[in-house]
Design a protein around this motif. Sequence first.
Motif, PDB file in Angstrom:
ATOM      1  N   HIS A  72       0.856  -1.186   0.000  1.00  0.00           N
ATOM      2  CA  HIS A  72       0.000   0.000   0.000  1.00  0.00           C
ATOM      3  C   HIS A  72       0.888   1.230   0.000  1.00  0.00           C
ATOM      4  N   SER A  73       0.834   1.978  -1.092  1.00  0.00           N
ATOM      5  CA  SER A  73       1.636   3.200  -1.195  1.00  0.00           C
ATOM      6  C   SER A  73       0.720   4.363  -1.528  1.00  0.00           C
ATOM      7  N   SER A  74       0.761   5.388  -0.681  1.00  0.00           N
ATOM      8  CA  SER A  74      -0.075   6.571  -0.941  1.00  0.00           C
ATOM      9  C   SER A  74       0.362   7.227  -2.256  1.00  0.00           C
ATOM     10  N   THR A  75       1.653   7.118  -2.578  1.00  0.00           N
ATOM     11  CA  THR A  75       2.171   7.734  -3.811  1.00  0.00           C
ATOM     12  C   THR A  75       1.568   7.048  -5.042  1.00  0.00           C
ATOM     13  N   ILE A  76       1.529   5.724  -5.020  1.00  0.00           N
ATOM     14  CA  ILE A  76       0.956   4.988  -6.157  1.00  0.00           C
ATOM     15  C   ILE A  76      -0.537   5.312  -6.281  1.00  0.00           C
ATOM     16  N   TYR A 102      -1.545  -7.776   5.085  1.00  0.00           N
ATOM     17  CA  TYR A 102      -2.596  -7.533   4.073  1.00  0.00           C
ATOM     18  C   TYR A 102      -2.796  -6.051   3.715  1.00  0.00           C
ATOM     19  N   GLN A 103      -1.691  -5.314   3.581  1.00  0.00           N
ATOM     20  CA  GLN A 103      -1.858  -3.913   3.147  1.00  0.00           C
ATOM     21  C   GLN A 103      -2.444  -3.859   1.741  1.00  0.00           C
ATOM     22  N   GLY A 104      -2.283  -4.971   0.978  1.00  0.00           N
ATOM     23  CA  GLY A 104      -2.837  -5.032  -0.377  1.00  0.00           C
ATOM     24  C   GLY A 104      -4.351  -4.909  -0.382  1.00  0.00           C
ATOM     25  N   ALA A 151       8.300   3.309  -2.262  1.00  0.00           N
ATOM     26  CA  ALA A 151       9.632   3.083  -1.696  1.00  0.00           C
ATOM     27  C   ALA A 151       9.632   3.529  -0.237  1.00  0.00           C
ATOM     28  N   ASP A 152      10.373   2.782   0.555  1.00  0.00           N
ATOM     29  CA  ASP A 152      10.592   3.223   1.939  1.00  0.00           C
ATOM     30  C   ASP A 152      11.935   3.905   2.051  1.00  0.00           C
ATOM     31  N   ALA A 153      12.891   3.411   1.281  1.00  0.00           N
ATOM     32  CA  ALA A 153      14.237   3.996   1.339  1.00  0.00           C
ATOM     33  C   ALA A 153      14.922   3.766   0.006  1.00  0.00           C
ATOM     34  N   ILE A 181      14.408   0.258  -1.393  1.00  0.00           N
ATOM     35  CA  ILE A 181      13.906  -0.646  -0.349  1.00  0.00           C
ATOM     36  C   ILE A 181      12.393  -0.462  -0.252  1.00  0.00           C
ATOM     37  N   ASN A 182      11.681  -1.556  -0.406  1.00  0.00           N
ATOM     38  CA  ASN A 182      10.220  -1.493  -0.329  1.00  0.00           C
ATOM     39  C   ASN A 182       9.740  -2.814   0.275  1.00  0.00           C
ATOM     40  N   LYS A 183       8.444  -2.929   0.453  1.00  0.00           N
ATOM     41  CA  LYS A 183       7.848  -4.097   1.102  1.00  0.00           C
ATOM     42  C   LYS A 183       8.436  -5.412   0.597  1.00  0.00           C
ATOM     43  N   ILE A 184       8.614  -6.337   1.510  1.00  0.00           N
ATOM     44  CA  ILE A 184       9.142  -7.660   1.160  1.00  0.00           C
ATOM     45  C   ILE A 184       8.327  -8.215  -0.026  1.00  0.00           C
TER      46      ILE A 184
END
Length: 305
Positions: free
Chosen positions: A125-129, A154-156, A192-194, A202-205
């Motif tokens: 789940h990305s607010s940017t996307i 389950y952020q998806g 992206a997180d980093a 770096i993003n979600k596994i």
Amino acid sequence: MSFKETVNRIKNLKVQGAENVAIEAVKSLKEVVKESKSKNIAGILAEVHHAKNILFLTRPTEPCMRNALNYVLHDLNYDDPVELAKEVCLKVDEVLERFDKNQMIIAQIGSRKIGNGTVVFTHCHSSTILEILKEAKKQGKKFEVHNTETRPLYQGRVTAKEIAKLGIPVIHFVDAAARFALKKADLMLIGADAITTEGKVINKIGSELYAEIANKYDIPVYACSDSWKFDAETVFGYETEIEKRKGNEIWKNPPKGITVNNFAFEKVSPSLITGIISELGIYKPHIFIQEVKVNNKWMFRKHLF
Ligand code: RUB
């Protein structure tokens, strides 16, 4: 909301996603100055820096939060304690406006990658996307999204619900069906997180696994990110820590002898990334890093670390 409540909300994942975490964290600095009993400059400064250090520890893979807090607290202009408190609040507002504005710019740039009939694959789940998809929809484009459920939390599902609410067709897949979902996609968009100085995102596994599959099928992979996701510490030789979460998020009471591995994020190799879409434009990872350095000089002062 009190500072303590914000810290707990970030720690306990009541707030998720790098940008939301950064936003809540900077906002809480306003609470710190409001709650402060200090009557002098040194006292207020000690409190805000202590708060910053507490926030830094809440989620280790979130340089966007660290950059936002560092930005607020560097080069403050004040002559007395009242001015100092005001200045902190003004800089917090400046950061909040910046995040808002940049998401709109990224949405504009990212939406150009979506056309009529495009199938977009996304993960987590990305607010940017979400902003990019919203913008593409606003432009009248007819497209579809494939998204993964994103175990263990389950952020998806959050993503799928928000996409459906926008009136965009969405097909939801279990994580293990990502190859199936990707084969029929034209474009992979992740948040992206980093981003490290080597250009790793770096993003979600699961993100690198899916990027590898996308590369296999010649599907372009874009990481969409505010430039403040850049982890400036990596320039000084530090490694971005990958958050390792409790095993019981995956399996509550596993039988004795089983260790559950629960890394929250993974690094995506720059060789798998077609481009990083940020408020600075679309760039290959190594050029993106040069652009970040030119545009955010304050970020690289060693004393901030
Ligand atoms: C969220 C996640 C998101 C990025 C980007 O992980 O990996 O893709 O944070 O989000 P978690 P945004 O749910 O563990 O925080 O674009 O909103 O910054």
